[in-house]
Design a protein around this motif. Structure first.
Motif, mmCIF file in Angstrom:
data_model
loop_
_atom_site.group_PDB
_atom_site.id
_atom_site.type_symbol
_atom_site.label_atom_id
_atom_site.label_comp_id
_atom_site.label_asym_id
_atom_site.label_seq_id
_atom_site.Cartn_x
_atom_site.Cartn_y
_atom_site.Cartn_z
ATOM 1 N N ASN A 146 5.788 11.788 -0.886
ATOM 2 C CA ASN A 146 5.617 12.680 -2.035
ATOM 3 C C ASN A 146 5.374 11.908 -3.330
ATOM 4 O OD1 ASN A 146 8.431 11.810 -2.152
ATOM 5 N ND2 ASN A 146 8.654 13.304 -3.781
ATOM 6 N N VAL A 147 5.500 10.580 -3.278
ATOM 7 C CA VAL A 147 5.246 9.762 -4.471
ATOM 8 C C VAL A 147 3.964 8.943 -4.306
ATOM 9 C CG1 VAL A 147 6.134 7.914 -5.940
ATOM 10 C CG2 VAL A 147 7.713 9.604 -4.982
ATOM 11 N N LEU A 148 3.768 8.415 -3.094
ATOM 12 C CA LEU A 148 2.666 7.471 -2.888
ATOM 13 C C LEU A 148 1.452 8.114 -2.229
ATOM 14 C CD1 LEU A 148 4.973 4.571 -1.706
ATOM 15 C CD2 LEU A 148 3.982 4.881 -3.975
ATOM 16 N N GLY A 149 1.607 9.306 -1.679
ATOM 17 C CA GLY A 149 0.470 9.983 -1.050
ATOM 18 C C GLY A 149 -0.061 9.257 0.177
ATOM 19 N N THR A 150 0.818 8.537 0.849
ATOM 20 C CA THR A 150 0.392 7.765 2.030
ATOM 21 C C THR A 150 0.907 8.420 3.304
ATOM 22 O OG1 THR A 150 2.334 6.394 1.556
ATOM 23 C CG2 THR A 150 0.182 5.506 0.942
ATOM 24 N N TRP A 151 0.023 8.497 4.300
ATOM 25 C CA TRP A 151 0.430 8.956 5.640
ATOM 26 C C TRP A 151 1.162 7.806 6.324
ATOM 27 C CZ3 TRP A 151 -0.062 13.949 6.785
ATOM 28 C CH2 TRP A 151 -1.066 14.693 6.159
ATOM 29 N N GLN B 153 0.820 -1.216 0.000
ATOM 30 C CA GLN B 153 0.000 0.000 0.000
ATOM 31 C C GLN B 153 0.855 1.267 0.000
ATOM 32 O OE1 GLN B 153 -1.349 -2.765 1.838
ATOM 33 N NE2 GLN B 153 -2.667 -2.833 0.035
ATOM 34 N N GLY B 154 2.142 1.097 0.343
ATOM 35 C CA GLY B 154 2.994 2.273 0.428
ATOM 36 C C GLY B 154 3.075 2.822 1.832
ATOM 37 N N GLN B 155 2.779 1.940 2.794
ATOM 38 C CA GLN B 155 2.906 2.307 4.211
ATOM 39 C C GLN B 155 4.141 1.626 4.761
ATOM 40 O OE1 GLN B 155 0.412 3.433 6.706
ATOM 41 N NE2 GLN B 155 -0.879 4.320 5.134
ATOM 42 N N LEU B 156 4.790 2.314 5.660
ATOM 43 C CA LEU B 156 5.914 1.711 6.333
ATOM 44 C C LEU B 156 5.444 0.445 7.065
ATOM 45 C CD1 LEU B 156 8.450 4.011 7.642
ATOM 46 C CD2 LEU B 156 7.930 2.093 9.098
ATOM 47 N N ASP B 157 6.220 -0.643 6.938
ATOM 48 C CA ASP B 157 5.888 -1.903 7.587
ATOM 49 C C ASP B 157 6.289 -1.793 9.063
ATOM 50 O OD1 ASP B 157 5.980 -4.439 8.681
ATOM 51 O OD2 ASP B 157 6.671 -5.392 6.827
ATOM 52 N N GLY C 94 3.408 16.647 4.290
ATOM 53 C CA GLY C 94 2.359 16.474 5.297
ATOM 54 C C GLY C 94 1.795 17.784 5.822
ATOM 55 N N VAL C 95 2.672 18.777 6.018
ATOM 56 C CA VAL C 95 2.249 20.031 6.636
ATOM 57 C C VAL C 95 1.202 20.752 5.787
ATOM 58 C CG1 VAL C 95 4.006 21.515 5.570
ATOM 59 C CG2 VAL C 95 3.179 22.038 7.874
ATOM 60 N N VAL C 96 1.186 20.438 4.478
ATOM 61 C CA VAL C 96 0.274 21.132 3.571
ATOM 62 C C VAL C 96 -1.156 20.602 3.699
ATOM 63 C CG1 VAL C 96 -0.114 21.772 1.152
ATOM 64 C CG2 VAL C 96 2.219 21.325 1.959
ATOM 65 N N HIS C 97 -1.287 19.349 4.088
ATOM 66 C CA HIS C 97 -2.602 18.711 3.994
ATOM 67 C C HIS C 97 -3.258 18.384 5.327
ATOM 68 C CE1 HIS C 97 -2.163 18.748 -0.302
ATOM 69 N NE2 HIS C 97 -0.940 18.337 -0.125
ATOM 70 N N ALA C 98 -2.562 18.632 6.417
ATOM 71 C CA ALA C 98 -3.174 18.533 7.741
ATOM 72 C C ALA C 98 -2.297 19.335 8.689
ATOM 73 C CB ALA C 98 -3.254 17.085 8.207
ATOM 74 N N ARG C 99 -2.912 20.254 9.388
ATOM 75 C CA ARG C 99 -2.117 21.110 10.264
ATOM 76 C C ARG C 99 -1.526 20.261 11.390
ATOM 77 N NH1 ARG C 99 -4.303 26.812 12.709
ATOM 78 N NH2 ARG C 99 -2.674 27.083 14.263
ATOM 79 N N PRO C 100 -0.203 20.270 11.549
ATOM 80 C CA PRO C 100 0.412 19.381 12.537
ATOM 81 C C PRO C 100 0.219 19.890 13.968
ATOM 82 C CG PRO C 100 2.050 20.334 11.035
ATOM 83 C CD PRO C 100 0.782 21.088 10.845
ATOM 84 N N ASP C 101 0.289 18.966 14.898
ATOM 85 C CA ASP C 101 0.327 19.297 16.325
ATOM 86 C C ASP C 101 1.599 18.665 16.867
ATOM 87 O OD1 ASP C 101 0.137 19.370 19.073
ATOM 88 O OD2 ASP C 101 -2.044 19.054 19.088
ATOM 89 N N LEU C 102 2.662 19.464 16.892
ATOM 90 C CA LEU C 102 3.977 18.883 17.176
ATOM 91 C C LEU C 102 4.106 18.419 18.623
ATOM 92 C CD1 LEU C 102 6.461 20.984 15.034
ATOM 93 C CD2 LEU C 102 5.211 18.905 14.489
ATOM 94 N N GLN C 103 3.389 19.077 19.526
ATOM 95 C CA GLN C 103 3.497 18.614 20.918
ATOM 96 C C GLN C 103 2.876 17.235 21.059
ATOM 97 O OE1 GLN C 103 3.146 21.507 24.093
ATOM 98 N NE2 GLN C 103 2.866 23.104 22.564
ATOM 99 N N GLN C 104 1.848 16.987 20.255
ATOM 100 C CA GLN C 104 1.205 15.679 20.313
ATOM 101 C C GLN C 104 1.987 14.648 19.513
ATOM 102 O OE1 GLN C 104 -2.166 14.740 18.078
ATOM 103 N NE2 GLN C 104 -1.998 12.779 19.149
ATOM 104 N N LEU C 105 2.582 15.071 18.392
ATOM 105 C CA LEU C 105 3.309 14.138 17.517
ATOM 106 C C LEU C 105 4.497 13.516 18.250
ATOM 107 C CD1 LEU C 105 3.388 13.023 14.624
ATOM 108 C CD2 LEU C 105 4.861 14.940 14.001
#
Lengths: 401, 134
Positions: free
Chosen positions: A172-177, A146-150, A201-212
């Motif tokens: 930037n190629v697979l469009g996967t979170w 699927q293009g997700q990290l295993d 990622g920052v373009v398509h969902a506003r990050p919450d770095l304290q939570q990340l």
């Protein structure tokens, strides 16, 4: 059914491109800019440019104030806590290189750096070259179909020898979170520093770095509807303290003599030379603009367009979509047709998409491809843009087949 | 300097072409005329870098001129390579040095294909050719 973008008119270049019969679907490479940014740049240059953190004069004080306000805006935008944790660089690539040099002293031969198999060159090559300089092992974390990290494999591969994990938030190629939550927690438990490449990622969902909960987060301004020439490095205070000064000169200096010098701490200590002042001020204006939008409406608009794009490609014969893209972009190849030929016929019809390896050659090799076409979306795109793309694709493929 | 016969014919056909589709069809037809490359010629030494597509350029010295062969996996690019070769094939060294290839592609209405952007290989092919024959 027509799916308009309520924000299209806020971006004057979209209408200008339209007059040149160009449909812009390459926002993952760089984005068009809102009028608010153009106004801010015109205001700054039209009302008196000045260098920051140097002069006592009024223009200098105003520029410094505006510049530092943007640092605070970014900290708030990213929910990063204190503005002292925000470092301005000349781009995301430059921020990642700053880290690879500034953290070098903490590595010993035999240590490991883990990166994912889908990294953009900017988040692969600085670490690869660091590994070669210091005799480190670069561990590649595999991805699934699927293009997700295993995640299971990553948990095995990230261990006590891992000193640093560097991974993208959104491919930037697979469009996967990517599954950052468990990954970052595991890296932290193993005592590894973590670097998140948030350029897409920052373009398509506003990050919450304290939570990340990462140690470092990197983004670029120009992909987030801001000016080019500006990158942002967030570093958790304790992590930022590990980063040694990398480039020298300008206001990063505390005291200088002919034979020795002392330097300021971050953030200023990591901002050698004149920073991109106008660009930072422009990015501040973009953030104000973005903050004025209904984030939910933007997200659901982008999701609907993405579904149209993905669905339209999937229903066409002989098209193979790369991975299982979730947002923002879709990359694809067409059976028996070279991607350069598709790019050629789309360009002839005024469709601006990207063809090639997308600065991720190892990933394309891993997928057994020498290139792909990528269609990527911005909040200003509408369903007519996609219709024009599909019409051009159909016409082009008919010719090529 | 007069145009080689095949180049003059190509120019006529492109001058009459209406719209991008006809030009693309002509390019594909031109591409089919390329002298095929052997597997032994598709080697790193003949690979032109700076293109996103794989492109080969083989330069063989003959008595008074160079003999060129070129190939690519991309069909439209093969057409552009064929248009390049009909313009330069068989020219003496002196004649080759005089040819303005940018002007040639402009005459064909294909000047945009010479963009130095990496996505198109033609720019890199021209550079490689001038290095190889210098």
């Amino acid at each position: 059914m027509f799916q308009p973008s309520p924000w299209r008119d806020d971006f004057p270049a979209i209408a200008a491109l339209h007059r040149q019969q160009q449909t812009y679907l390459d926002s993952a490479a760089t984005s068009q800019k809102p009028q608010a940014l153009l106004d801010a740049l015109a205001h700054y240059y039209g009302h008196g440019a000045a260098n920051v953190h140097r002069a006592q004069h009024v223009p200098g004080a105003l520029a410094t104030q505006a510049f530092e306000n943007c640092r605070a805006k970014l900290a708030a935008w990213l929910n990063a806590g204190s503005a002292e944790q925000i470092v301005f660089t000349h781009g995301a690539t430059s921020a990642l290189n700053l880290l690879a040099y500034g953290l070098e002293h903490g590595f010993e031969a035999g240590d490991e750096i883990a990166v994912s198999a889908l990294e953009h060159h900017a988040n692969l090559l600085p670490w690869q070259q660091l590994a070669r300089r210091r005799g480190l092992r670069l561990v590649i974390l595999p991805i699934d179909e699927q293009g997700q990290l295993d995640l299971d494999a990553a948990m095995q591969l990230i261990g006590p020898r891992t000193r640093l994990l560097a991974v993208s938030q959104l491919s930037n190629v697979l469009g996967t979170w990517q599954p950052l939550g468990p990954l970052l927690a595991h890296a932290r438990a193993q005592g590894a520093l973590s670097v998140v490449d948030g350029a897409q990622g920052v373009v398509h969902a506003r990050p919450d770095l304290q939570q990340l909960g990462c140690d470092f987060y990197v983004m670029s301004s120009h992909k987030l509807y801001g000016p080019d020439g500006v990158g942002v490095l967030y570093g958790r205070s304790q992590a930022l303290a590990h980063v040694r000064h990398w480039q020298f000169g300008g206001e990063m200096v505390h005291l200088a003599e002919y034979q020795q010098a002392s330097f300021r701490p971050a953030p200023l200590g990591l901002e050698a030379g004149t920073p991109p002042i106008a660009g930072v001020i422009g990015l501040g204006a973009t953030l104000d603009y973005l903050a004025s939008l209904d984030a939910k409406a933007v997200a659901s608009h982008e999701a609907r367009l993405h579904a149209l794009l993905l669905g339209g490609l999937q229903e066409r014969q002989g098209i193979r979509v790369l991975g299982a893209p979730q947002t923002a972009l879709v990359s694809f190849v067409v059976e028996g047709v070279h991607n350069a030929d598709i790019a050629h016929v789309l360009t002839e019809q005024g469709i601006a998409v990207r063809a090639g390896h997308h600065c991720a050659m190892p990933l394309l090799q891993h997928l057994g491809l020498d290139g792909a076409i990528r269609v990527s979306l911005g909040l200003y795109n509408d369903s007519d843009d996609l219709q024009r793309f599909f019409d051009a694709l159909d016409q082009g493929l008919e010719l090529l087949r | 300097m007069s145009l080689p016969l095949e180049a003059a014919e190509a120019l006529l056909r492109f001058a009459e072409a209406q719209g991008w589709e006809q030009r693309a069809r002509l390019l594909m037809q031109m591409g089919d005329t390329l002298e095929p490359l052997s597997e032994a010629e598709k080697v790193e030494a003949n690979r032109v870098h700076g293109c996103e597509s794989v492109v080969w350029l083989v330069t063989e010295p003959r008595a008074k001129h160079w003999h060129f062969k070129a190939g690519s996996e991309a069909r439209l690019l093969r057409g552009l390579l064929a248009l390049l070769l009909v313009r330069v094939q068989g020219l003496t060294h002196e004649e080759l040095a005089q040819v303005d290839l940018r002007a040639w592609f402009t005459e064909l209405g294909l000047e945009r294909q010479l963009s130095p952007s990496r996505s198109n290989g033609l720019h890199a092919v021209l550079q490689r050719m001038s290095q190889a024959t210098a």
